[in-house]
Design a protein around this motif. Structure first.
Motif, PDB file in Angstrom:
ATOM      1  N   LEU A   6       0.820  -1.213   0.000  1.00  0.00           N
ATOM      2  CA  LEU A   6       0.000   0.000   0.000  1.00  0.00           C
ATOM      3  C   LEU A   6       0.850   1.257   0.000  1.00  0.00           C
ATOM      4  O   LEU A   6       0.522   2.245  -0.661  1.00  0.00           O
ATOM      5  CB  LEU A   6      -0.932  -0.004   1.225  1.00  0.00           C
ATOM      6  CG  LEU A   6      -1.975  -1.117   1.273  1.00  0.00           C
ATOM      7  CD1 LEU A   6      -2.719  -1.066   2.590  1.00  0.00           C
ATOM      8  CD2 LEU A   6      -2.947  -1.009   0.114  1.00  0.00           C
ATOM      9  N   GLU A   7       1.925   1.248   0.772  1.00  0.00           N
ATOM     10  CA  GLU A   7       2.809   2.400   0.889  1.00  0.00           C
ATOM     11  C   GLU A   7       4.245   1.911   0.886  1.00  0.00           C
ATOM     12  O   GLU A   7       4.515   0.703   1.012  1.00  0.00           O
ATOM     13  CB  GLU A   7       2.523   3.187   2.186  1.00  0.00           C
ATOM     14  CG  GLU A   7       1.162   3.849   2.253  1.00  0.00           C
ATOM     15  CD  GLU A   7       1.074   5.093   1.395  1.00  0.00           C
ATOM     16  OE1 GLU A   7       2.134   5.510   0.882  1.00  0.00           O
ATOM     17  OE2 GLU A   7      -0.045   5.617   1.228  1.00  0.00           O
ATOM     18  N   GLU A   8       5.180   2.882   0.745  1.00  0.00           N
ATOM     19  CA  GLU A   8       6.587   2.530   0.883  1.00  0.00           C
ATOM     20  C   GLU A   8       6.849   2.054   2.308  1.00  0.00           C
ATOM     21  O   GLU A   8       6.129   2.428   3.252  1.00  0.00           O
ATOM     22  CB  GLU A   8       7.465   3.745   0.566  1.00  0.00           C
ATOM     23  CG  GLU A   8       7.278   4.306  -0.836  1.00  0.00           C
ATOM     24  CD  GLU A   8       7.745   3.343  -1.923  1.00  0.00           C
ATOM     25  OE1 GLU A   8       8.516   2.417  -1.605  1.00  0.00           O
ATOM     26  OE2 GLU A   8       7.319   3.512  -3.084  1.00  0.00           O
ATOM     27  N   VAL A   9       7.874   1.243   2.465  1.00  0.00           N
ATOM     28  CA  VAL A   9       8.159   0.650   3.776  1.00  0.00           C
ATOM     29  C   VAL A   9       8.347   1.725   4.827  1.00  0.00           C
ATOM     30  O   VAL A   9       7.886   1.600   5.971  1.00  0.00           O
ATOM     31  CB  VAL A   9       9.400  -0.262   3.685  1.00  0.00           C
ATOM     32  CG1 VAL A   9       9.739  -0.845   5.051  1.00  0.00           C
ATOM     33  CG2 VAL A   9       9.165  -1.377   2.677  1.00  0.00           C
ATOM     34  N   ASP A  10       9.012   2.802   4.453  1.00  0.00           N
ATOM     35  CA  ASP A  10       9.265   3.869   5.436  1.00  0.00           C
ATOM     36  C   ASP A  10       8.002   4.638   5.790  1.00  0.00           C
ATOM     37  O   ASP A  10       7.982   5.381   6.768  1.00  0.00           O
ATOM     38  CB  ASP A  10      10.319   4.839   4.896  1.00  0.00           C
ATOM     39  CG  ASP A  10      11.675   4.176   4.724  1.00  0.00           C
ATOM     40  OD1 ASP A  10      11.915   3.149   5.402  1.00  0.00           O
ATOM     41  OD2 ASP A  10      12.490   4.666   3.909  1.00  0.00           O
ATOM     42  N   ASP A  11       6.952   4.499   4.990  1.00  0.00           N
ATOM     43  CA  ASP A  11       5.717   5.241   5.231  1.00  0.00           C
ATOM     44  C   ASP A  11       4.598   4.366   5.773  1.00  0.00           C
ATOM     45  O   ASP A  11       3.438   4.778   5.790  1.00  0.00           O
ATOM     46  CB  ASP A  11       5.236   5.897   3.932  1.00  0.00           C
ATOM     47  CG  ASP A  11       6.229   6.908   3.406  1.00  0.00           C
ATOM     48  OD1 ASP A  11       6.937   7.510   4.231  1.00  0.00           O
ATOM     49  OD2 ASP A  11       6.308   7.088   2.173  1.00  0.00           O
TER      50      ASP A  11
END
Length: 1957
Positions: A1256-1261
């Motif tokens: 769904l989102e980047e890992v950091d987000d």
């Protein structure tokens, strides 16, 4: 006859009471009278006191020393000689200054709030009256309040009346600080309480003072037959009574009894001038006094009530008044007096009155006029002359003697004020229209008076108005009317502006200089706005000139309109409970947003996220849009909503009243009640309606309304009916019943066909509407009586159940069975008597005489209805009405002949205009008319203008169709006109001829121009105008899809980019023709040119010609699409359609292709713009035309079977999704998740995509719970509305997204990703993590085996239960739900074969989520780090006969201490000396690197030189324990942490903690310097901060302040190690056993060792019990019980016992121990009990619920000092905030509430305020801390202010700004210069912060103050000695020899200087 006294210059004296004597006013140059006159008076009135100025003896002395009479020089300021000893103008007047250098007139001080004293009498007008209070308008624009007398209990509306002139007495004038509801700055409110009681008003009046024609206050005691008994409450009246005869009442009167509460409100209508009832207050006139002769029997005072016209002309005779002994105390406001002008003051007149004995004044506001314009009096006044004191030119000559009315008397200060205002002289209130209306804006006003620093009086522009006749009102002041200046001044009407409402400035208060400059005399003010006209007494309006107020749309609550949207209003406060206050207007009009009206959807779960959003969006100062729901102007309350759905709907026509509601309209409201019986939906202005539970079940399938609907939910409903009703016969008040429906389409989708069991026999098919039943075919089986309607007039008619045999209905003899039908009681006769339908009983009585159960009906009947108007089957209804049966027979006969005169229509009958129909009246509505019903429930209306109200209820009537609409739905809408008999109709072309004409018309024929007859959304009815069609009744129409705007507008759909229009609702757009609609430019009566026939539609036997005027239709080859069967449209063909609706959840748009042909464009086939798809209502407007392509329709059943699938995209070839494709998808939360948690997405062409939760989102987000509350039990095919109850998170149902295809499969959904990096082209899989790496993962599932995680779509993780948390988890499944984001450390990475994908492998990662593992020290000691000869700490893990195994601290390395190395002495048994878990010191004596073994030694000789290190070690150990405890606190909070960076933040916090400890150690040396400070409280606070927190090491208890902290801490440290040893022993045993697996006979030796160990433990316990040491280290519950039995008052033992249970995770037992302690500890041991309560509070805070925590606080406060309890609780919560670093909004909010509650509860205690200061400053909330400091001064006693400010300044040094702290200390020392303790604290803080130079300057400023300092203070020698000692000590510690010498020289200089002095 008594001897007359010799009055000096008209003066009068009497012997008053001693209390009336006042001190003599000595004036050096004034003299009262000649000494001879005084002596004469002294002889005549010996032993009497002067009524104004004291005793006769004092007056004799005064007259001997009096000088000559003084007369002031000057023209107009000459003072008339007077004998009054009062100063000029009386009290409250600044006397004139007349000297050689200056001549200054007197100045009259206004009657202000500050100068009002108890006992002051004022004239007022009653402005408002309620039962409990009354409001009175007083002089100087003041307002007074009359309170109800609780003893008598008489309502005030029976005491006084509105508009009544009354003198009042001031009871008290108070100022109090009131806290505002919005939590803002407290406001100062002033309140003047007055009384109209005769006892106060007549105080000082005795029986001897009464005389005839005297006006006196009285109260009606009782109303008798011949009059009223009046109580005057005069002293000395004795048994004498007062009586008012009815004949002595001058005017009409009305007697009110006690029970007549509302009679007074009707007095004006009845013309009564006087209301007589018990308790009524009036000013009576004494008509006669009782005779003083003893023989005279009459002993009654007769009084009379005079009308205002009589009373206002009655003046007070000075001789009579003074001769009766009256004084200044008996002067009553309202008296009309003759006065003499003595002096012209700067702002009025100084006068003398009552024979010059008294002096008073008339200020400029009561002169009868205001400063006139120069132009008005230019003929008599020179331009150079100033009119500033215009009264100097008026009250001269004869006008020096005038008549004025008394308005204020203060006996204490001798203030006497009078008025010349005409309406006051007349004792009549001015008309409402005399001043402009409230809210009106006036231009070009003129300043006529300036009150510096207060306000200004503005003259309003002149208008034509009738002034009061001055001659009539002023009486003998004839000269005033003749004076042109006074005439001009009296015509002016004024408004007063206060300085606070005059100018818009940035400062809190308008500068006086700016105000005086702006409002200079005669300055023109451009605009002002009237705010109030409540100053009835002076008839001066209140106004404002500030532009912000003038331009404000909302001035008062009366300006608010329900349903109105107010945009960008500022938020002024957020309230407890979630509500918000907003500012709606410039005058403080506030609106309240309830918590349920902040968000569109209500939530019953965790509201932490919503609270966060609310705090951010509704922060004070932010601007929001609101809509007024309800306003109560009288209560000054307004409720508004911020729901977006309410802000954007029903803007043009909100539902705000019942009267104008049209049934059938759609409206948006919100749920205000949800019960088992149904829901209540409220609109605006508290208009509400109800939807029953039964109706909800039928329309929506709702089983329980309380589950499906919550208070605050927004619903769109259809208003079915709005009926007016009354409560009962006794109460005539009306109310409305509003019936609503959720079936907004008009047809209930969920309503199913219900039939009785008779329908199973297929007998209903034998019945048809209009069918005549033969006689004796119906048998009565049951009578259902009529019912009265609840709460309204009328009744519901009953019915009879009749049984009809099938043999009477069919010719077939085999027909068997019965049909049950309903025979309504209203279907028996053609008409009913009025009495019969008056009530249900009368109606049933008539019917029951005819219908008898069990009997057959002898007459014929007729089938009235077999289905509802919507076509649904119902129980058949029959009728016995003779007329209807006759018409039915005639119809059947005429049908065979082909003619119909009178019809009995059904919904399917082809009706036409002018047709005659027969029906019956089913309902009469006085608002609309009569409702006529026909067969099958077809209903029409006879409007009341067409005779509808003349129809009798249930009567059979004949009507003619006047108008009809056949396009409205299933049944036509029919408008009828009542007729008596059918008339002969005009012969028109027969239907056959019309058909012949229609047969000649073919599609494509030109039909010429047409005229528009009617228009609705779908069609326009037109008339053919070509001559070919004259005489033919041809029905022609133009469908919306066939129409073109006459102005030539574009046919394509307008796409609105960045439109500011509100999003429309498709249902509302459907009801109106928008600007995009083809009919928008059409109008009824308009001519449409060049039409063509496109089709001929035949429905119900009627032919309709379908026309078009579209441009493409005028070509021969291009004809608009017109199809009868949608399936005839071929895929790929291009069509255009009109948008009719936007579907819910943005599924797509509905279009109409042609009449009867509907199309649907799915969102995925509409556009590729995601923003447009997510806002379809904004970009695709209803009524617009759109071109599209026909798609194949794959639906074979259901509602989409006959719907054409369309696409608005380019016709490119559709292919299957492949890896790397970027596609648009629609989130569908109804589809069951594949490999949950995941997001299921609909893709074009019917494909399904699966987006893994990790994509769904980047890992950091990554965020916690991105999919909301994930449910694995979702099923396909759920309806759209079912998702509303799901917590969808950010990815709501129906959301359109852009995604990248990662992979595809043959049968299942394809894998897609929403990551930004994927959309940019990165398709590689995520790499597996490495061991010991900290990673984030999402929870997939949690069960009894453990927790399964997902690190990426191809990497799975798993965690065993014991590694989920360091603490015990009672319910892991609920604490680790699917979708939760967690952080963990990688233990192991492995690869296995994926069972789902045989050709691929799956990566499995083993994780550990425990915080202790995540945050463990990465710098552990390894084997390679150990060096021989080094010393280490270690823990004993196992004991053997040959030695002891020890594991080194901070290491996994273990070593052996051989028996020979265990001690310097021989040890026979090692077990007697060492136990597993013991902390020991070891020396490395041998290292075997090959075998990785080390040899250790514990001989004491190796550690003889380490004694000095032991102390530091113990300190370090204590610090380590404290760190461990703090770390445990962090770990405990981990269960509630959803932060993905939790581990990194935690590690950073540990690092910060270490830095803080280092800084604390550095500061510990400097902290000793503060010991010399005299501020003991400061030192105590510092010590408290540095003290260790007991019990924090073991159980997390926050001990608070305790003197025995160190002792408790040491005991607990020893106590905790005993609990840890058992767990460590097990782990170490396991580890060491693994090392010795190769040894032979290990198991047998292990058993022997265990048995031996057990025997030793038993022996040790026996020994400990024998020698009494068993209680020193309790290890079991029995040990603790023995320990507590020996010392039950020790809180330490009880808390240890609690800790013991907590170590076993037994919280309930720990609570039980605490409760036992409260009973066992003696009541005198308050400190010990408080310690246990503190421990229990800490336990509840950590492990309990909010309710249990609050309950414990209440209990603790009841048994201890409440302040101490709250201080400790706040300290706990403060630490929780510190531990969360302020990031947890709920924790901060919880602490804020507790601190606020504590300060409110103990507002007079400075310690609670200081604690709150510290909390706010530590949290960097400096502005709130400073506001709190200001608030504290309003609650704290004044003597505590200095200490509080001092402590606040010290806290500023620690946590805030040193500059602010210095400012506070400087201000404190400036006001408290002799407070050396403040000085020393100031200096200590500067030194502690390294500012030695500033400290020196402080000392120098005290020793050598600057010459400019005007507040020099002389210190005592003792103070200076302590100062120099302090200074020298500081220089000794921080300075050098030079600075020390400087101190000595300064001291020497001071001594020498003081010695000389």
């Amino acid at each position: 006859m008594e001897e007359e006294f010799s009055f000096p210059r008209g003066g009068s004296e009497r012997p008053p009471a001693a209390s009336e004597q006042v001190s003599t006013i000595k004036k050096g140059k004034d003299s009262s009278a000649s000494s001879s006159s005084s002596k004469a008076n002294s002889r005549k009135r010996s032993n009497s006191a002067d009524f104004l100025f004291g005793s006769k003896e004092e007056k004799k002395k005064r007259t001997k020393t009096s000088g000559k009479k003084t007369s002031s020089s000057g023209n107009n300021s000459k003072v008339v000689a007077s004998s009054s000893a009062l100063p000029i103008g009386g009290g409250g007047v600044l006397q004139p200054v007349q000297s050689s250098s200056s001549k200054k007139p007197a100045f009259i001080e206004s009657i202000s709030f500050q100068k009002l004293a108890k006992g002051t009498k004022l004239l007022g007008i009653v402005r408002e009256v309620a039962k409990d209070y009354a409001v009175v308008s007083l002089p100087s624009m003041l307002t007074g309040f009359i309170r109800k007398d609780t003893k008598l209990g008489i309502p005030l509306n029976k005491v006084v009346s509105v508009g009544q002139f009354l003198a009042v007495v001031v009871v008290k004038a108070t100022s109090e600080t009131v806290k505002t509801k919005d939590g803002g700055k407290p406001q100062m409110k002033r309140r003047i309480e007055v009384s109209v009681s005769p006892s106060l008003m007549n105080n000082g009046i005795t029986m001897d003072m009464l005389h005839e024609q005297m006006v006196i206050r009285g109260k009606i005691r009782s109303v008798e037959d011949h009059g009223c008994i009046v109580d005057l409450q005069v002293s000395g009246l004795g048994g004498t009574s007062c009586f008012l005869k009815y004949e002595n009442i001058d005017g009409a009167y009305k007697i009110i009894q006690e029970e007549d509460d509302e009679e007074e409100d009707k007095q004006q209508d009845e013309g009564a001038e006087f209301i007589l009832n018990q308790g009524r207050i009036y000013d009576f006139t004494i008509k006669s006094l009782p005779g003083k002769s003893k023989n005279e029997a009459i002993n009654i005072i007769q009084v009379e009530l005079e009308r205002v016209k009589m009373r206002r002309q009655r003046t007070v005779d000075p001789a009579t008044h003074l001769s009766c002994g009256h004084t200044i105390r008996t002067l009553t406001p309202g008296m009309l007096l003759d006065v003499d002008v003595e002096h012209f003051a700067r702002n009025g007149l100084c006068v003398s009155l009552l024979g010059n004995v008294y002096r008073g004044s008339i200020d400029s506001g009561h002169l009868g006029g205001y400063l006139p314009q120069q132009d008005k009096v230019k003929e008599i006044v020179n331009k150079s002359d100033s009119l500033e004191m215009w009264w100097k030119k008026v009250f001269v000559g004869k006008n020096r003697k005038i008549r004025a009315r008394l308005i204020a008397v203060d006996p204490g200060t001798k203030i006497i004020r009078l008025s010349l205002l005409p309406h006051i002289l007349a004792l009549e209130r001015n008309d409402e229209d005399d001043l402009p209306a409230v809210g009106s804006i006036i231009e070009n006003a003129r300043v006529v008076r300036l009150d510096p620093g207060v306000g200004a009086l503005l003259a309003l522009p002149e208008k034509s108005h009738d002034n009061m006749d001055i001659d009539e009102e002023v009486g003998e002041n004839e000269g005033l009317k003749a004076n042109a200046i006074f005439t001009a001044a009296s015509e002016i009407r004024c408004a007063y502006v206060h300085i606070s409402k005059a100018i818009d400035v940035d400062e809190k208060r308008t500068p006086e200089a700016l105000f005086s400059k702006t409002f200079a005399l005669n300055t023109t003010i451009p605009k002002l706005r009237i705010l109030s006209k409540s100053n009835w007494l002076e008839n001066v309006a209140s106004c404002a000139t500030a532009e912000s107020i003038i331009s404000s749309a909302v001035l008062t609550h009366s300006d608010l309109i329900p349903g109105t949207v107010y945009k960008s209003v500022p938020v002024i406060a957020t309230l407890e409970g979630g509500g918000v206050l907003v500012q709606l207007g410039g005058m403080g009009v506030k609106g309240f947003i309830p918590a349920t009206h902040i968000f569109d959807k209500t939530s019953s779960g965790d509201n932490s996220y919503r609270n966060k959003i609310r705090m951010e969006k509704y922060k004070v100062g932010n601007k929001v849009d609101v809509r007024c729901l309800e306003v109560k102007p009288n209560e000054k309350k307004c409720i508004v909503t911020a729901k977006k759905s309410l802000l954007t709907t029903d803007l043009d026509d909100p539902v705000i009243d019942y009267e104008h509601i049209v049934p059938g309209r759609l409206a948006t409201g919100f749920v205000t009640s949800a019960t088992k019986k149904g829901i209540v939906v409220t609109f605006y202005n508290n208009v509400h309606g109800r939807i029953s539970a039964r109706q909800l079940a039928e329309e929506m399938g709702v089983e329980d309304p309380t589950i499906d609907y919550k208070i605050g939910d927004v619903l769109k409903v259809r208003i079915v009916e709005s009926a007016k009703s009354t409560y009962n016969d006794d109460d005539d008040s009306d109310y409305y019943v509003l019936r609503l429906s959720l079936n907004i389409s008009g047809i209930s989708e969920n309503k199913k066909v219900r039939q009785s069991q008779d329908r199973t026999n297929n007998l209903h098919s034998l019945l048809s509407p209009g069918m005549v039943l033969p006689a004796k075919s119906m048998k009565i089986v049951e009578l259902i009586p009529s019912k009265e309607k609840d709460g309204s007039d009328g009744f519901i008619a009953g019915h009879a159940l009749v049984s009809v045999k099938a043999k009477y209905l069919s010719n077939e003899k085999s027909s068997k069975g019965n049909i049950t039908c309903k025979l309504p009681f209203e279907q028996i006769f053609d008409s009913y008597d009025e009495k019969a339908i008056e009530s249900a009983n009368n109606f049933d009585a008539i019917v029951q005489k005819i219908l008898i159960v069990g009997k057959k009906i002898a007459q014929e009947g007729m089938v009235l209805a077999t289905s509802s108007v919507k076509g649904l089957p119902i129980t058949p209804i029959v009728s016995l009405k003779p007329t209807l049966i006759k018409i039915a027979k005639a119809d059947s006969k005429d049908a065979s002949e082909g003619s119909h005169d009178i019809l009995l229509p059904t919904p399917r009958t082809p009706l036409y205009m002018g047709a005659y129909v027969q029906g019956y009246c089913t309902r009469i509505d006085p608002r609309y008319g009569a409702f006529i019903r026909f067969l099958d429930n077809l209903t029409a209306i006879v409007p009341k203008l067409k005779g509808g109200l003349t129809v009798g209820l249930f009567d059979t009537v004949l009507c003619k169709i006047a108008a009809m609409d056949v396009t409205s739905g299933h049944a036509p809408k029919i408008l009828l006109k009542r007729v008596k008999s059918p008339k002969k109709q005009i012969k028109i072309l027969p239907q056959k001829s019309n058909n012949l004409l229609v047969e000649k018309i073919k599609p494509g024929d030109d039909l010429g121009d047409v005229k528009v007859e009617s228009i609705n959304f779908a069609r326009a009815a037109v008339t053919l105008m070509d001559k070919r069609f004259e005489g033919y009744a041809v029905k022609a129409r133009v469908h919306v899809t066939m129409a073109e705007p006459v102005t030539g507008c574009s046919n394509s759909m307008p796409v609105l980019i960045n439109s500011d229009d509100e999003d429309p609702d498709f249902v509302e757009e459907k009801e109106k023709i928008s600007s995009y609609h083809p009919f928008h430019s059409w109008s009824v009566g308009g001519i449409i040119k060049d039409t063509k026939c496109v089709a001929i539609d035949v429905r119900d036997g009627i032919s309709y010609i379908e026309l078009t005027n579209r441009a493409e239709a005028r070509g021969d080859d291009d004809i608009p699409t017109f199809v009868e069967d949608p399936r005839s449209l071929k895929a790929g063909s291009i069509v255009s359609g009109v948008i009719t609706a936007v579907s819910k959840k943005n599924q797509g748009i509905w279009v109409q292709i042609c009449p009867g042909c509907t199309g649907f464009i799915p969102g995925l086939e509409l556009t590729r713009d995601v923003d447009m798809l997510n806002n379809m209502s904004k970009y695709f407007r209803v009524g617009g035309r759109i071109k599209c392509t026909v798609l194949p329709n794959q639906a074979t059943e259901g509602p989409f079977k006959k719907v054409v699938r369309l696409s608005a995209l380019d016709s490119d070839k559709k292919t299957k999704p492949t890896r790397g494709d970027i596609m648009i998808g629609r989130v569908n939360r109804n589809i069951k998740q594949t490999n949950a948690p995941s997001l299921m997405i609909e893709l074009p062409e019917g494909y399904i995509g699966r987006c893994d939760i990790t994509e769904l989102e980047e890992v950091d987000d990554w965020e916690n719970m991105p999919l909301g509350k994930v449910s694995n039990e979702e099923e396909d095919g759920a309806n759209e509305d079912s998702i509303n109850r799901l917590n969808e998170g950010e990815y709501r149902h129906g959301l359109y997204v852009q995604c990248r295809v990662l992979s595809t499969s043959g049968t299942g959904p394809c894998e897609v990703s929403l990551r930004g990096s994927r959309l940019e082209g990165d398709l590689d899989n995520d790499l597996p993590p490495e061991e010991k790496e900290i990673v984030h993962a999402f929870v997939v599932n949690t069960n009894k085996k453990g927790c399964f995680l997902r690190l990426s779509r191809n990497i799975e993780g798993r965690v065993i239960l014991k590694e989920l948390s360091d603490s015990f988890l009672p319910d892991p499944v609920s604490m680790f739900p699917p979708g939760r984001l967690v952080v963990g450390k990688v233990k192991k990475v492995s690869t296995t074969k994926d069972k789902r994908k045989k050709s691929s492998n799956k990566t499995i990662v083993d994780l550990d989520l425990r915080e202790s593992v995540i945050l463990e020290d990465q710098n552990k000691i390894g084997f390679e780090d150990i060096e021989e000869g080094q010393k280490y700490r270690g823990i004993v893990t196992r004991i053997e006969s040959y030695g002891v195994f020890v594991r080194l601290e901070n290491s996994d390395v273990s070593g052996l201490v051989h028996l020979s190395e265990c001690s310097d002495d021989y040890i026979k048994n090692l077990s007697s000396l060492y136990d597993p878990g013991d902390l020991v010191k070891v020396l490395v004596v041998k290292i075997n690197k090959e075998d990785r073994r080390i040899g250790l030694s514990m001989k004491a000789s190796h550690f003889e030189d380490d004694e000095s290190e032991d102390e530091s070690d113990s300190d370090d150990e204590s610090d380590d324990d404290q760190n461990a405890a703090q770390m445990a606190n962090f770990a405990d909070d981990s269960d509630d942490s959803d932060d993905e960076n939790y581990a990194s933040k935690l590690a950073q916090r540990m690092k910060d903690m270490e830095d803080e400890e280092e800084s604390d150690d550095d500061e510990s040396t400097s902290s000793d310097d503060d010991s010399s400070s005299d501020d003991s409280e400061s030192d105590d606070d510092d010590d408290d901060d540095a003290a260790p927190q007991a019990m924090d090491t073991n159980v997390g208890f926050d001990w608070g302040t305790n003197n025995d902290h160190e002792k408790v801490h040491d005991n607990f440290k020893e106590f905790s190690s005993s609990y840890e040893s058992s767990s460590d022993e097990e782990e170490d045993d396991d580890d060491d056993d693994n090392d010795d697996d190769a040894k032979k006979g290990h198991k047998s030796r292990k058993k022997a060792t265990a048995k031996k160990q057990q025997e030793k433990e038993i022996a040790k316990m026996e020994q400990r019990l024998a020698d009494g040491t068993a209680d020193e280290r309790p290890e079991t519950s029995a040990d603790f019980e023995r320990l507590l039995a020996s010392d039950p008052n020790s809180s330490e033992n009880w808390i240890k016992f609690m800790a013991f249970h907590l170590s076993l995770a037994d919280i309930e037992s720990a609570r039980a121990v605490a409760n036992r302690a409260f009973d066992k500890i003696e009541f005198r041991q308050e400190g010990e009990k408080l310690n246990v309560w503190t421990a229990l509070l800490t336990l509840e805070n950590k492990y309990g619920t909010p309710k249990s925590f609050n309950d414990t606080i209440v209990r603790a406060s009841q048994h201890n000092n409440p302040k101490q309890v709250y201080l400790r609780v706040c300290e706990m919560l403060e630490k929780d905030v510190d531990n969360s670093h302020g990031g947890d909004t709920a924790t901060v909010s919880r602490a804020d509430e507790m601190f606020a509650k504590m300060c409110k509860k103990f507002k007079s205690k400075k310690t609670v305020w200081i604690a709150h200061f510290k909390y706010l400053l530590k949290s960097q909330r400096h502005e709130e801390a400073h506001e709190l400091l200001k608030r504290s001064f309003q609650s704290l006693p004044e003597y505590k202010h200095v200490e509080s400010m001092s402590k606040f300044a010290q806290l500023e040094y620690e946590f805030g700004s040193p500059e602010r702290a210095r400012t506070i200390f400087d201000a404190l020392l400036d006001k408290n210069r002799k407070r050396m303790d403040l000085l020393f604290v100031y200096v200590d803080k500067e030194i502690k912060h390294g500012e030695i130079d500033i400290a020196r300057r402080i000392f120098e400023k005290i020793v050598n103050p600057p010459s400019s300092d005007k507040k020099k203070v002389a210190f005592s020698d003792k103070q200076m000695k302590s100062l120099f000692k302090k200074w020298y000590k500081i220089e000794d510690q921080h300075g050098d020899e030079k600075t020390k010498l400087r101190v000595k020289l300064a001291a020497k200089e001071y001594v020498e200087k003081t010695s000389k002095a």
